[in-house]
Write a protein that holds these residues in place. Structure first.
Motif, PDB file in Angstrom:
ATOM      1  N   LEU A  31       0.773  -1.217  -0.054  1.00 49.10           N
ATOM      2  CA  LEU A  31       0.053   0.117   0.148  1.00 49.10           C
ATOM      3  C   LEU A  31       1.149   1.640   0.116  1.00 49.10           C
ATOM      4  O   LEU A  31       0.484   2.455  -0.841  1.00 49.10           O
ATOM      5  CB  LEU A  31      -0.590   0.247   1.309  1.00 49.10           C
ATOM      6  CG  LEU A  31      -1.972  -1.674   1.294  1.00 49.10           C
ATOM      7  CD1 LEU A  31      -2.767  -0.449   2.739  1.00 49.10           C
ATOM      8  CD2 LEU A  31      -3.032  -0.561   0.151  1.00 49.10           C
ATOM      9  N   GLY A  32       2.135   1.545   1.277  1.00 49.22           N
ATOM     10  CA  GLY A  32       2.569   2.183   0.967  1.00 49.22           C
ATOM     11  C   GLY A  32       3.481   3.080  -0.665  1.00 49.22           C
ATOM     12  O   GLY A  32       3.438   3.490  -0.956  1.00 49.22           O
ATOM     13  N   LEU A  33       3.596   1.474  -1.107  1.00 48.07           N
ATOM     14  CA  LEU A  33       4.609   1.841  -2.268  1.00 48.07           C
ATOM     15  C   LEU A  33       3.234   2.162  -3.492  1.00 48.07           C
ATOM     16  O   LEU A  33       3.986   3.018  -4.449  1.00 48.07           O
ATOM     17  CB  LEU A  33       4.708   0.576  -2.659  1.00 48.07           C
ATOM     18  CG  LEU A  33       6.736   0.063  -2.219  1.00 48.07           C
ATOM     19  CD1 LEU A  33       6.705  -1.258  -2.532  1.00 48.07           C
ATOM     20  CD2 LEU A  33       7.550   1.495  -2.081  1.00 48.07           C
ATOM     21  N   THR A  34       2.373   2.002  -3.176  1.00 41.90           N
ATOM     22  CA  THR A  34       1.674   2.007  -4.379  1.00 41.90           C
ATOM     23  C   THR A  34       0.598   3.299  -3.882  1.00 41.90           C
ATOM     24  O   THR A  34      -0.178   3.466  -4.515  1.00 41.90           O
ATOM     25  CB  THR A  34       1.093   0.885  -4.693  1.00 41.90           C
ATOM     26  OG1 THR A  34      -0.564   0.910  -2.993  1.00 41.90           O
ATOM     27  CG2 THR A  34       1.414  -0.087  -5.264  1.00 41.90           C
ATOM     28  N   GLY A  35       0.512   3.941  -3.120  1.00 45.11           N
ATOM     29  CA  GLY A  35      -0.230   5.200  -3.163  1.00 45.11           C
ATOM     30  C   GLY A  35      -1.376   4.709  -1.849  1.00 45.11           C
ATOM     31  O   GLY A  35      -1.782   5.844  -2.045  1.00 45.11           O
ATOM     32  N   GLY A  36      -1.265   3.667  -1.269  1.00 40.39           N
ATOM     33  CA  GLY A  36      -2.661   3.510  -1.024  1.00 40.39           C
ATOM     34  C   GLY A  36      -2.580   3.661   0.810  1.00 40.39           C
ATOM     35  O   GLY A  36      -3.172   3.541   1.553  1.00 40.39           O
ATOM     36  N   LEU A  37      -1.356   4.240   1.335  1.00 40.85           N
ATOM     37  CA  LEU A  37      -1.326   4.401   2.969  1.00 40.85           C
ATOM     38  C   LEU A  37      -1.058   6.762   2.808  1.00 40.85           C
ATOM     39  O   LEU A  37      -0.909   7.049   4.252  1.00 40.85           O
ATOM     40  CB  LEU A  37       0.424   4.431   3.918  1.00 40.85           C
ATOM     41  CG  LEU A  37       0.221   2.383   3.584  1.00 40.85           C
ATOM     42  CD1 LEU A  37       1.694   2.818   4.452  1.00 40.85           C
ATOM     43  CD2 LEU A  37      -0.595   2.125   4.870  1.00 40.85           C
ATOM     44  N   GLY A  38      -1.988   7.448   1.743  1.00 38.77           N
ATOM     45  CA  GLY A  38      -2.290   8.123   2.467  1.00 38.77           C
ATOM     46  C   GLY A  38      -0.991   9.537   1.494  1.00 38.77           C
ATOM     47  O   GLY A  38      -0.007   8.494   1.347  1.00 38.77           O
ATOM     48  N   VAL A  39      -1.249  10.586   2.611  1.00 40.92           N
ATOM     49  CA  VAL A  39       0.076  11.337   1.873  1.00 40.92           C
ATOM     50  C   VAL A  39       1.233  11.501   2.559  1.00 40.92           C
ATOM     51  O   VAL A  39       2.390  11.949   2.196  1.00 40.92           O
ATOM     52  CB  VAL A  39      -0.531  13.336   2.467  1.00 40.92           C
ATOM     53  CG1 VAL A  39      -1.476  12.950   1.098  1.00 40.92           C
ATOM     54  CG2 VAL A  39      -1.122  12.686   3.824  1.00 40.92           C
ATOM     55  N   GLU A  40       1.537  10.578   3.949  1.00 39.49           N
ATOM     56  CA  GLU A  40       2.160  10.131   4.625  1.00 39.49           C
ATOM     57  C   GLU A  40       2.607   8.957   4.949  1.00 39.49           C
ATOM     58  O   GLU A  40       2.164   8.167   5.949  1.00 39.49           O
ATOM     59  CB  GLU A  40       2.101  10.747   6.342  1.00 39.49           C
ATOM     60  CG  GLU A  40       2.310  11.894   6.231  1.00 39.49           C
ATOM     61  CD  GLU A  40       3.518  13.214   6.042  1.00 39.49           C
ATOM     62  OE1 GLU A  40       4.245  12.596   5.898  1.00 39.49           O
ATOM     63  OE2 GLU A  40       3.584  14.308   5.691  1.00 39.49           O
ATOM     64  N   PRO A  41       3.323   8.215   3.287  1.00 42.08           N
ATOM     65  CA  PRO A  41       3.325   6.452   3.999  1.00 42.08           C
ATOM     66  C   PRO A  41       4.442   6.110   5.010  1.00 42.08           C
ATOM     67  O   PRO A  41       4.029   5.174   5.329  1.00 42.08           O
ATOM     68  CB  PRO A  41       3.535   6.394   2.886  1.00 42.08           C
ATOM     69  CG  PRO A  41       4.366   7.497   1.660  1.00 42.08           C
ATOM     70  CD  PRO A  41       3.355   8.830   2.459  1.00 42.08           C
ATOM     71  N   ILE A  42       5.290   6.589   5.378  1.00 45.04           N
ATOM     72  CA  ILE A  42       6.167   6.022   6.034  1.00 45.04           C
ATOM     73  C   ILE A  42       5.234   6.524   7.676  1.00 45.04           C
ATOM     74  O   ILE A  42       5.851   5.065   8.452  1.00 45.04           O
ATOM     75  CB  ILE A  42       7.507   7.243   6.001  1.00 45.04           C
ATOM     76  CG1 ILE A  42       8.263   7.416   4.845  1.00 45.04           C
ATOM     77  CG2 ILE A  42       8.004   6.595   7.069  1.00 45.04           C
ATOM     78  CD1 ILE A  42       9.174   7.702   4.451  1.00 45.04           C
TER      79      ILE A  42
END
Length: 199
Positions: A31-42
């Motif tokens: 999800l983090g790599l594909t933009g699924g964790l929002g504007v602050e993925p880290i």
């Protein structure tokens, strides 16, 4: 009823727990790599891993009260829960080190100056000897000392909950619920002393 449940649990292998435990971090990474964790993925990944670690540590704390008070025996799964919890804590730490801060000098400065990071790091350090001795060989070598050493789990989980409370911005009920639940579970592990009433 409890006997049947325990008989069924004895037939359940432990290894699927490790496979199931690997799914959430891999899914969140995707999800983090594909933009699924929002504007602050880290930050989102870091938070989710830390919260999952705390949840699994709490699940490990539930094993003894469940056996003592309800007769449900999950002891054979406790080691797997501990190893998974440590893995999530380690991943939580690595995300903070490698993806969030990245600068070694800043890492040491944060540990020294930010109390919530100091507390969290102390909890992680306490888990190191526990995971290093979470094998049958260590149990045999340490003997009765193994059980005393692994009581550090209680302090490590408590520090993890305090870390979460201190990390929360403003008043948030969820971290306090985690802390309260852990305190209750630790209280349930205390030996019950019965008073002898006069005849």
């Amino acid at each position: 009823m409890t006997g049947r449940l325990n008989d069924a649990l004895r037939r359940v292998p432990v290894w699927p727990l490790y496979i199931a435990g690997a799914v959430p971090p891999l899914w969140w990474l995707w999800l983090g790599l594909t933009g699924g964790l929002g504007v602050e993925p880290i930050e989102a990944l870091e938070h989710r891993l830390g919260e999952l670690a705390l949840q699994v540590l709490i699940a490990g704390l539930c094993v003894t009260p469940l056996r003592r008070h309800l007769g449900v025996n999950l002891i054979r799964f406790r080691r797997a829960l501990g190893i998974l919890a440590f893995s999530y804590v380690l991943l939580h730490l690595l995300v903070w080190l490698a993806l969030d801060v990245q600068i070694p000098a800043q890492i040491w400065a944060d540990i020294a100056k930010r109390p919530y990071i100091t507390v969290g790091m102390a909890g992680f350090v306490l888990l190191l000897p526990l995971v290093a001795t979470s094998n049958d060989r260590a149990v045999r070598w340490l003997g009765p000392r193994w059980r005393r050493l692994h009581r550090l789990t209680y302090l490590a989980v408590l520090l993890g909950a305090i870390h979460y409370v201190m990390l929360a911005k403003g008043f948030q009920i969820e971290p306090l619920l985690y802390l309260g639940g852990i305190v209750v579970l630790l209280a349930l592990r205390l030996p019950v002393r019965r008073r002898l009433l006069p005849a």
